[in-house]
Design an enzyme around this catalytic site. Structure first.
Site, PDB file in Angstrom:
ATOM      1  N   MET A 191       0.833  -1.212   0.000  1.00  0.00           N
ATOM      2  CA  MET A 191       0.000   0.000   0.000  1.00  0.00           C
ATOM      3  C   MET A 191       0.862   1.254   0.000  1.00  0.00           C
ATOM      4  SD  MET A 191      -3.314  -0.194  -0.050  1.00  0.00           S
ATOM      5  CE  MET A 191      -4.078   1.107   0.929  1.00  0.00           C
TER       6      MET A 191
ATOM      7  N   PHE B 186     -10.314   2.077   2.328  1.00  0.00           N
ATOM      8  CA  PHE B 186     -10.344   3.329   1.573  1.00  0.00           C
ATOM      9  C   PHE B 186     -11.116   3.201   0.262  1.00  0.00           C
ATOM     10  CE2 PHE B 186      -6.244   4.138   3.910  1.00  0.00           C
ATOM     11  CZ  PHE B 186      -6.584   5.352   4.488  1.00  0.00           C
TER      12      PHE B 186
ATOM     13  N   HIS C 136      -8.767 -12.470   1.750  1.00  0.00           N
ATOM     14  CA  HIS C 136      -7.583 -11.644   1.505  1.00  0.00           C
ATOM     15  C   HIS C 136      -6.398 -12.497   1.076  1.00  0.00           C
ATOM     16  CE1 HIS C 136      -9.832  -8.511   3.654  1.00  0.00           C
ATOM     17  NE2 HIS C 136      -9.009  -7.655   3.072  1.00  0.00           N
TER      18      HIS C 136
ATOM     19  N   LYS D 128      -1.575 -11.235   4.722  1.00  0.00           N
ATOM     20  CA  LYS D 128      -2.274 -10.373   5.685  1.00  0.00           C
ATOM     21  C   LYS D 128      -2.037 -10.868   7.110  1.00  0.00           C
ATOM     22  CE  LYS D 128      -6.671  -8.061   6.538  1.00  0.00           C
ATOM     23  NZ  LYS D 128      -5.978  -6.795   6.826  1.00  0.00           N
TER      24      LYS D 128
HETATM   25  N1  LIG Z   1      -7.536   0.861   4.852  1.00  0.00           N
HETATM   26  C1  LIG Z   1      -7.368   0.262   3.679  1.00  0.00           C
HETATM   27  O1  LIG Z   1      -8.102   0.512   2.713  1.00  0.00           O
HETATM   28  C2  LIG Z   1      -6.277  -0.729   3.531  1.00  0.00           C
HETATM   29  C3  LIG Z   1      -5.543  -1.062   4.615  1.00  0.00           C
HETATM   30  N2  LIG Z   1      -4.555  -1.971   4.504  1.00  0.00           N
HETATM   31  C4  LIG Z   1      -3.780  -2.173   5.723  1.00  0.00           C
HETATM   32  O2  LIG Z   1      -2.574  -1.436   5.598  1.00  0.00           O
HETATM   33  C5  LIG Z   1      -1.528  -2.113   6.273  1.00  0.00           C
HETATM   34  C6  LIG Z   1      -0.370  -2.342   5.290  1.00  0.00           C
HETATM   35  O3  LIG Z   1      -0.787  -3.244   4.292  1.00  0.00           O
HETATM   36  P1  LIG Z   1       0.223  -3.743   3.146  1.00  0.00           P
HETATM   37  O4  LIG Z   1       0.805  -2.589   2.448  1.00  0.00           O
HETATM   38  O5  LIG Z   1      -0.524  -4.768   2.397  1.00  0.00           O
HETATM   39  O6  LIG Z   1       1.347  -4.456   4.039  1.00  0.00           O
HETATM   40  P2  LIG Z   1       2.892  -4.681   3.685  1.00  0.00           P
HETATM   41  O7  LIG Z   1       3.348  -5.762   4.607  1.00  0.00           O
HETATM   42  O8  LIG Z   1       3.068  -4.872   2.225  1.00  0.00           O
HETATM   43  O9  LIG Z   1       3.569  -3.306   4.107  1.00  0.00           O
HETATM   44  C7  LIG Z   1       3.779  -2.876   5.417  1.00  0.00           C
HETATM   45  C8  LIG Z   1       5.052  -2.042   5.438  1.00  0.00           C
HETATM   46  O10 LIG Z   1       5.180  -1.449   6.733  1.00  0.00           O
HETATM   47  C9  LIG Z   1       6.543  -1.424   7.048  1.00  0.00           C
HETATM   48  N3  LIG Z   1       6.735  -1.261   8.475  1.00  0.00           N
HETATM   49  C10 LIG Z   1       6.675  -2.197   9.459  1.00  0.00           C
HETATM   50  N4  LIG Z   1       6.969  -1.650  10.637  1.00  0.00           N
HETATM   51  C11 LIG Z   1       7.228  -0.337  10.405  1.00  0.00           C
HETATM   52  C12 LIG Z   1       7.615   0.762  11.224  1.00  0.00           C
HETATM   53  N5  LIG Z   1       7.794   0.618  12.539  1.00  0.00           N
HETATM   54  N6  LIG Z   1       7.792   1.961  10.642  1.00  0.00           N
HETATM   55  C13 LIG Z   1       7.623   2.137   9.337  1.00  0.00           C
HETATM   56  N7  LIG Z   1       7.275   1.133   8.499  1.00  0.00           N
HETATM   57  C14 LIG Z   1       7.078  -0.085   9.034  1.00  0.00           C
HETATM   58  C15 LIG Z   1       7.074  -2.743   6.521  1.00  0.00           C
HETATM   59  O11 LIG Z   1       8.496  -2.669   6.346  1.00  0.00           O
HETATM   60  C16 LIG Z   1       6.327  -2.859   5.197  1.00  0.00           C
HETATM   61  O12 LIG Z   1       7.089  -2.268   4.153  1.00  0.00           O
HETATM   62  C17 LIG Z   1      -2.148  -3.385   6.849  1.00  0.00           C
HETATM   63  O13 LIG Z   1      -2.555  -3.158   8.181  1.00  0.00           O
HETATM   64  C18 LIG Z   1      -3.383  -3.595   5.986  1.00  0.00           C
HETATM   65  O14 LIG Z   1      -4.396  -4.300   6.644  1.00  0.00           O
HETATM   66  C19 LIG Z   1      -4.237  -2.568   3.338  1.00  0.00           C
HETATM   67  C20 LIG Z   1      -4.972  -2.298   2.214  1.00  0.00           C
HETATM   68  C21 LIG Z   1      -6.058  -1.365   2.224  1.00  0.00           C
HETATM   69  O1  LIG Z   2      -4.585  -6.109   4.424  1.00  0.00           O
HETATM   70  C1  LIG Z   2      -5.234  -5.784   3.397  1.00  0.00           C
HETATM   71  O2  LIG Z   2      -4.869  -6.091   2.267  1.00  0.00           O
HETATM   72  C2  LIG Z   2      -6.457  -5.007   3.571  1.00  0.00           C
HETATM   73  N1  LIG Z   2      -6.759  -4.569   4.755  1.00  0.00           N
HETATM   74  C3  LIG Z   2      -7.890  -3.811   5.113  1.00  0.00           C
HETATM   75  C4  LIG Z   2      -8.770  -4.609   6.042  1.00  0.00           C
HETATM   76  O3  LIG Z   2      -8.238  -5.278   6.950  1.00  0.00           O
HETATM   77  O4  LIG Z   2      -9.993  -4.554   5.907  1.00  0.00           O
HETATM   78  C5  LIG Z   2      -8.602  -3.230   3.927  1.00  0.00           C
HETATM   79  C6  LIG Z   2      -8.657  -4.121   2.726  1.00  0.00           C
HETATM   80  O5  LIG Z   2      -9.555  -5.136   2.979  1.00  0.00           O
HETATM   81  C7  LIG Z   2      -7.272  -4.660   2.389  1.00  0.00           C
END
Ligand SMILES: NC(=O)C1=CN([C@@H]2O[C@H](COP(=O)(O)OP(=O)(O)OC[C@H]3O[C@@H](n4cnc5c(N)ncnc54)[C@H](O)[C@@H]3O)[C@@H](O)[C@H]2O)C=CC1
Ligand SMILES: O=C(O)C1=N[C@H](C(=O)O)C[C@H](O)C1
Length: 267
Positions: free
Chosen positions: A16, A129, A156, A160
């Site tokens: 993301m 989002f 998912h 995750k």
């Molecule tokens: N609200 C939304 O629409 C969405 C939310 N998410 C959420 O966003 C989060 C990230 O998702 P992804 O990108 O898929 O995960 P990802 O695992 O690909 O990326 C997470 C990143 O955070 C970094 N990270 C870990 N600890 C850290 C720290 N202390 N400081 C800075 N960076 C740090 C990691 O190195 C990694 O690059 C998850 O909680 C996911 O559930 C994901 C997709 C959509």
């Molecule tokens: O981890 C993800 O990928 C996503 N996380 C969010 C959630 O926990 O609902 C949003 C979306 O579903 C993608």
């Protein structure tokens, strides 16, 4: 003319985070002022593998970053235990947080809501989002008034960390607002394999699927006498989340309290 907004992104190398770096750096009235990574402090974004050529500093300490850079907004896309720490640190430094990271308990939300109120600062926690996902949640809430037996199936990718998803939890919370707690299924049903009926929030069942090949998907199935209604949303890629991230950043600068869920800021 749009107000210029200075932004820090936490988690820039993640799935993301990379999309967010691209969206922020491509939006004329946004300035990517710094990123917060778990490593690489002192480098530039351009030094990070596979990242765009941006002369933007990398910090590994959020507090230091906020104190030195003084951005308007933090976008956090890290991992559950980190998102809530960054949110608190941002508020303490008068930075408005937009948190996409999931994994907030009811207690976390209450504490952070109080903190934002004390500071009179805007903050947004957005479990999802994607505009379609927000509509899916709203439609499920509307429908559950009439068909109160509800089961949620969220699916998912297998990287995750949290289950159930933030979206599934938020959906169940929205349904809970409009229906009485109730027990679903047969009163004497039993689980011959523990977990077979999924997790439960006030009687609403949540089932979590994790498989390679998936991105982010959810079905809400509502059952009534002789009928079912299925409300379904699919994110095919992570670009689907970016218009919502942009909307949240634009909204948070005009807020003075914490908002949980983008359904509260879309018209
Ligand atoms: N609200 C939304 O629409 C969405 C939310 N998410 C959420 O966003 C989060 C990230 O998702 P992804 O990108 O898929 O995960 P990802 O695992 O690909 O990326 C997470 C990143 O955070 C970094 N990270 C870990 N600890 C850290 C720290 N202390 N400081 C800075 N960076 C740090 C990691 O190195 C990694 O690059 C998850 O909680 C996911 O559930 C994901 C997709 C959509
Ligand atoms: O981890 C993800 O990928 C996503 N996380 C969010 C959630 O926990 O609902 C949003 C979306 O579903 C993608």
């Amino acid at each position: 003319m749009n107000q210029q907004i200075s932004i820090v992104i936490a988690g820039p190398r993640g799935k993301m985070g990379r999309e967010a770096v691209s969206m922020v750096s491509g939006t004329p009235h946004f300035t990517l002022a710094a990123v917060i990574d778990s490593k690489n402090a002192g480098k530039k974004v351009s030094d990070l593998e596979g990242m765009p050529s941006l002369d933007v500093p990398v910090f590994d300490d959020a507090k230091l970053c906020f104190a030195e850079i003084r951005p308007d907004v933090l976008i956090d896309l890290t991992k559950p235990e980190i998102g809530k720490v960054h949110l608190e640190q941002a508020l303490e430094h008068n930075v408005r947080p937009v948190i996409g990271t999931t994994g907030f308990s009811d207690e976390d939300l209450e504490r952070l809501q109080n903190l934002a109120k004390e500071k009179e600062l805007g903050a947004i926690i957005a479990p999802n989002f994607a505009i379609g996902a927000i509509l899916m949640m709203k439609f499920a809430q509307m429908a559950s008034k009439y068909l109160p037996d509800v089961e949620i199936i969220e699916k998912h990718h297998d990287q995750k960390l949290d289950a159930p998803s933030g979206t599934a939890l938020k959906t169940a919370q929205l349904v809970r607002e409009v229906r009485e707690p109730k027990s679903q299924g047969h009163p004497e049903e039993r689980e011959d394999l523990p977990g077979a009926r999924g997790a439960e929030l006030d009687g609403i069942r949540i089932h979590s699927v994790r498989l390679p090949g998936l991105v982010a998907h959810q079905e809400v199935i509502l059952g009534g006498e002789g009928q079912t209604l299925t409300i379904k949303h699919d994110s095919m890629n992570r670009t689907s989340f970016m218009p919502g991230v942009k909307m949240a950043v634009e909204a948070v600068v005009n807020l003075d309290h914490l908002v949980y869920g983008l359904e509260n800021i879309i018209e």
